[in-house]
Design an enzyme around this catalytic site. Structure first.
Site, mmCIF file in Angstrom:
data_model
loop_
_atom_site.group_PDB
_atom_site.id
_atom_site.type_symbol
_atom_site.label_atom_id
_atom_site.label_comp_id
_atom_site.label_asym_id
_atom_site.label_seq_id
_atom_site.Cartn_x
_atom_site.Cartn_y
_atom_site.Cartn_z
ATOM 1 C CB SER A 13 -0.891 0.003 1.246
ATOM 2 O OG SER A 13 -1.324 1.324 1.503
ATOM 3 C CG MET A 70 -7.929 7.181 2.689
ATOM 4 S SD MET A 70 -6.798 7.206 4.070
ATOM 5 C CE MET A 70 -6.550 5.450 4.305
ATOM 6 N N GLY A 110 -0.992 1.436 9.478
ATOM 7 C CA GLY A 110 -0.297 1.172 10.740
ATOM 8 C C GLY A 110 -1.165 0.714 11.895
ATOM 9 C CG HIS A 129 -9.130 0.390 -0.667
ATOM 10 N ND1 HIS A 129 -8.570 0.123 0.570
ATOM 11 C CD2 HIS A 129 -10.476 0.469 -0.462
ATOM 12 C CE1 HIS A 129 -9.535 0.043 1.474
ATOM 13 N NE2 HIS A 129 -10.690 0.259 0.884
ATOM 14 C CG MET A 132 -11.772 -2.761 4.788
ATOM 15 S SD MET A 132 -10.279 -2.352 3.883
ATOM 16 C CE MET A 132 -9.311 -1.515 5.143
ATOM 17 N N GLY A 137 -3.074 -4.160 8.736
ATOM 18 C CA GLY A 137 -2.363 -4.795 9.843
ATOM 19 C C GLY A 137 -1.660 -6.086 9.496
ATOM 20 C CG MET A 149 -11.156 3.523 1.841
ATOM 21 S SD MET A 149 -9.663 3.434 2.845
ATOM 22 C CE MET A 149 -8.411 3.545 1.567
ATOM 23 C CG HIS A 202 -3.815 -1.583 -1.698
ATOM 24 N ND1 HIS A 202 -4.930 -2.322 -2.060
ATOM 25 C CD2 HIS A 202 -4.208 -0.799 -0.675
ATOM 26 C CE1 HIS A 202 -5.936 -1.992 -1.274
ATOM 27 N NE2 HIS A 202 -5.531 -1.055 -0.427
ATOM 28 C CG ASP A 257 -4.945 2.401 0.752
ATOM 29 O OD1 ASP A 257 -5.955 1.691 0.581
ATOM 30 O OD2 ASP A 257 -3.891 1.984 1.272
ATOM 31 C CG ASP A 266 -6.311 -2.845 2.951
ATOM 32 O OD1 ASP A 266 -5.245 -2.628 3.551
ATOM 33 O OD2 ASP A 266 -6.914 -1.985 2.281
HETATM 34 C C1 DX5 Z 1 -6.490 1.448 5.497
HETATM 35 C C2 DX5 Z 1 -5.927 1.213 4.110
HETATM 36 C C3 DX5 Z 1 -4.847 0.191 4.092
HETATM 37 C C4 DX5 Z 1 -3.625 0.567 4.859
HETATM 38 C C5 DX5 Z 1 -2.781 -0.638 5.101
HETATM 39 O O1 DX5 Z 1 -7.588 2.287 5.415
HETATM 40 O O2 DX5 Z 1 -6.938 0.777 3.245
HETATM 41 O O3 DX5 Z 1 -4.507 -0.196 2.773
HETATM 42 O O4 DX5 Z 1 -2.861 1.549 4.246
HETATM 43 O O5 DX5 Z 1 -1.723 -0.251 5.890
HETATM 44 P P1 DX5 Z 1 -1.090 -1.227 6.975
HETATM 45 O O6 DX5 Z 1 -0.582 -2.422 6.232
HETATM 46 O O7 DX5 Z 1 -0.016 -0.389 7.570
HETATM 47 O O8 DX5 Z 1 -2.180 -1.604 7.947
HETATM 48 ZN ZN ZN Z 2 -6.447 -0.185 1.278
#
Ligand code: DX5
Ligand code: ZN
Length: 224
Positions: free
Chosen positions: A8, A37, A145, A66, A137, A177, A68, A33, A35, A175
């Site tokens: 990501s 937001m 993180g 992805h 998720m 942790g 969001m 990946h 992200d 996705d």
């Molecule tokens: C969370 C994101 C993830 C995130 C993953 O909203 O969709 O893709 O960046 O990051 P880690 O692997 O650090 O949890």
């Molecule tokens: Zn993601």
């Protein structure tokens, strides 16, 4: 089963993003990946189609977007034009889920539906047969993180069973942790595609980290 590692970009150094994505691809990433937001559907703001377009020439693997964001539809043609290969969205963020899936496919991308930790599996009723990917998720979306929520493990197995029953080649991505010390459990539960942000970009040797993740996967799935 093909297993894929999807770094990501959220944990990458955004001041050197082209270099960062080239580095993870040459370190063995199978997907990037991406992200997105919007500070509305999730409480954080990241990047949009302009940045996807900017990294596209640096990336030789599929870009896995992805979303969001809410609403979803307006951004789909923009991401398709910016070089996305897969576009996934959260059903809660679209008033017309079937229409959004159709829009992604007609834009020439593979379509994915994203389920938050508390989203029930019934959102896959009437949609699974049209999907290319289900993204589960394992954290609440919005931040990199965070720690994996372990109640997602039986949910992964339940989705794997539904995919097997469908007889279609639908990817099952997880996705949030994912680290070297839990990726084997996530694979054993039935996932085939693993997003990892901080676990990869938080280290100095991406190739060594991706190799460690793959060693853990080989341990979980000896037949692969
Ligand atoms: C969370 C994101 C993830 C995130 C993953 O909203 O969709 O893709 O960046 O990051 P880690 O692997 O650090 O949890
Ligand atoms: Zn993601």
């Amino acid at each position: 089963m093909t297993l894929r590692i999807a770094p990501s970009i959220l944990s990458a150094d955004f001041a050197r993003l082209g270099e960062e994505v080239r580095a993870v691809v040459s370190a063995g990433a199978d997907l990037i990946h991406f992200d997105v937001m919007d500070n509305h559907y999730v409480p954080n703001l990241s990047v949009g189609p302009l940045v996807c377009q900017a990294i596209r020439p640096h990336v030789t693997v599929p870009i896995d977007v992805h979303l969001m964001v809410e609403p979803v539809d307006r951004l789909i043609p923009e991401f398709a034009a910016a070089g996305a290969n897969i576009i996934s969205f959260h059903p809660e963020a679209s008033a017309h889920v079937d229409r959004t899936i159709a829009l992604i496919k007609s834009s020439g991308c593979k379509a994915g539906l994203v389920l938050n930790p508390a989203t029930p599996l019934n959102v896959l009723d009437y949609t699974l047969e049209k999907l290319d990917l289900v993204l589960l998720m394992s954290v609440n979306p919005g931040f990199g993180g965070q720690s994996l929520i372990s109640s997602v493990l039986p949910k992964i197995t339940a989705v794997r069973e539904r995919i097997a029953a469908s007889g279609r080649d639908i990817w099952l991505e997880v996705d949030g942790g994912i680290k070297p010390d839990n990726i084997a459990q996530v694979a054993a539960a039935g996932a085939d595609t693993f997003v990892a942000g901080s676990a990869i970009f938080g280290t100095s040797d991406y190739a060594a980290t991706i190799a460690t993740l793959r060693q853990q996967l080989a341990r979980a799935t000896p037949s692969n």
